[in-house]
Scaffold this motif. Structure first.
Motif, PDB file in Angstrom:
ATOM      1  N   ASN A  27      -6.552 -27.102  20.917  1.00  0.00           N
ATOM      2  CA  ASN A  27      -7.574 -27.647  20.019  1.00  0.00           C
ATOM      3  C   ASN A  27      -8.858 -27.870  20.796  1.00  0.00           C
ATOM      4  O   ASN A  27      -8.858 -28.566  21.811  1.00  0.00           O
ATOM      5  CB  ASN A  27      -7.105 -28.971  19.398  1.00  0.00           C
ATOM      6  N   LEU A  28      -9.935 -27.271  20.289  1.00  0.00           N
ATOM      7  CA  LEU A  28     -11.232 -27.359  20.937  1.00  0.00           C
ATOM      8  C   LEU A  28     -12.249 -27.895  19.941  1.00  0.00           C
ATOM      9  O   LEU A  28     -12.365 -27.351  18.837  1.00  0.00           O
ATOM     10  CB  LEU A  28     -11.669 -25.971  21.411  1.00  0.00           C
ATOM     11  N   SER A  29     -12.960 -28.949  20.319  1.00  0.00           N
ATOM     12  CA  SER A  29     -14.022 -29.515  19.479  1.00  0.00           C
ATOM     13  C   SER A  29     -15.215 -29.819  20.354  1.00  0.00           C
ATOM     14  O   SER A  29     -15.055 -30.358  21.464  1.00  0.00           O
ATOM     15  CB  SER A  29     -13.562 -30.802  18.786  1.00  0.00           C
ATOM     16  N   ALA A  30     -16.404 -29.490  19.866  1.00  0.00           N
ATOM     17  CA  ALA A  30     -17.631 -29.697  20.633  1.00  0.00           C
ATOM     18  C   ALA A  30     -17.762 -31.148  21.089  1.00  0.00           C
ATOM     19  O   ALA A  30     -17.541 -32.070  20.307  1.00  0.00           O
ATOM     20  CB  ALA A  30     -18.838 -29.306  19.789  1.00  0.00           C
ATOM     21  N   GLY A  31     -18.070 -31.334  22.353  1.00  0.00           N
ATOM     22  CA  GLY A  31     -18.270 -32.665  22.908  1.00  0.00           C
ATOM     23  C   GLY A  31     -17.003 -33.443  23.194  1.00  0.00           C
ATOM     24  O   GLY A  31     -17.065 -34.604  23.574  1.00  0.00           O
ATOM     25  N   GLU A  32     -15.859 -32.831  23.004  1.00  0.00           N
ATOM     26  CA  GLU A  32     -14.580 -33.506  23.202  1.00  0.00           C
ATOM     27  C   GLU A  32     -13.771 -32.806  24.295  1.00  0.00           C
ATOM     28  O   GLU A  32     -13.954 -31.611  24.538  1.00  0.00           O
ATOM     29  CB  GLU A  32     -13.760 -33.476  21.901  1.00  0.00           C
ATOM     30  N   PRO A  33     -12.846 -33.528  24.917  1.00  0.00           N
ATOM     31  CA  PRO A  33     -11.937 -32.858  25.862  1.00  0.00           C
ATOM     32  C   PRO A  33     -11.055 -31.855  25.125  1.00  0.00           C
ATOM     33  O   PRO A  33     -10.718 -32.049  23.955  1.00  0.00           O
ATOM     34  CB  PRO A  33     -11.081 -33.999  26.422  1.00  0.00           C
ATOM     35  N   ILE A  34     -10.720 -30.787  25.795  1.00  0.00           N
ATOM     36  CA  ILE A  34      -9.787 -29.818  25.234  1.00  0.00           C
ATOM     37  C   ILE A  34      -8.410 -30.452  25.230  1.00  0.00           C
ATOM     38  O   ILE A  34      -7.994 -31.078  26.202  1.00  0.00           O
ATOM     39  CB  ILE A  34      -9.778 -28.527  26.074  1.00  0.00           C
ATOM     40  N   THR A  35      -7.699 -30.310  24.117  1.00  0.00           N
ATOM     41  CA  THR A  35      -6.333 -30.825  24.054  1.00  0.00           C
ATOM     42  C   THR A  35      -5.389 -29.673  23.726  1.00  0.00           C
ATOM     43  O   THR A  35      -5.781 -28.693  23.096  1.00  0.00           O
ATOM     44  CB  THR A  35      -6.175 -31.932  22.993  1.00  0.00           C
TER      45      THR A  35
END
Length: 187
Positions: A27-35
């Motif tokens: 899961n990739l979201s802008a401004g967030e750590p990759i999980t």
């Protein structure tokens, strides 16, 4: 796979024998750590007081991919999507343990049908939206992306045959930015 449980004087090692990767999620979201996560299926578990001989437990990579800013080259149906706020990839091997009477150990792990699904959210122009919605008729397309920037440490994902299952549109702010969310399934 081994897991160490610190127990003071004598550590307990849980060893999963015959373990295989059953699921994977990214899961990739802008401004967030990759999980991400892995799901394993094993034939049995044993408990030991020592690790496997000659096992290497030091991390092989000291540079973690930490944020979604390291995603590059997102290409869907030949269209390079430079403005994607989020992306997910889910892989399920649908394996099953063949459990039998009289033991807690599975006699085998059998293969299932591979499922690869996910979602891509992108800020779109009208032309890009028209192209993506045209894919909804079931026309197979290709999709690929890279995670990471350092040569030799890049996860390259290439899905040569993907079907777009749905595209929904949302206005993300008062200025009228359009975000399209595309659900896909690899064949």
């Amino acid at each position: 796979i081994e897991t160490r449980f610190e127990d003071g004087v004598t550590d307990v090692i849980k060893r999963l024998v015959g373990a295989q990767v059953n699921t994977f999620a990214l899961n990739l979201s802008a401004g967030e750590p990759i999980t991400g996560s892995f799901g394993f299926l094993s034939r049995k578990a044993t408990f030991e007081n020592s690790e496997l001989a000659n096992a290497a437990y030091a991390p092989s990579n000291s540079e973690a991919v930490e944020s979604a800013s390291t995603v590059d080259n997102l290409i869907v149906g030949g269209l390079t999507l430079d403005c994607a706020p989020s992306l997910s990839l889910n892989i399920n091997n649908n394996m099953q343990a063949e459990n039998v009477l009289g033991t807690t150990e599975a006699c085998a792990i059998v293969a299932g049908q591979l499922e690869i699904t996910g979602q891509v959210s992108v800020f779109l122009s009208a032309a890009e939206y028209a192209l993506l919605t045209s894919f909804q008729n079931g026309t197979p397309i290709a999709m690929s992306f890279d995670v990471g920037k350092t040569a030799g440490k890049i996860l390259q994902v290439s899905l040569p045959t993907v079907v777009v299952e749905s595209v929904s549109v949302q206005t993300s702010n008062a200025e009228g930015s359009v975000v399209a969310e595309m659900n896909y399934r690899a064949l």
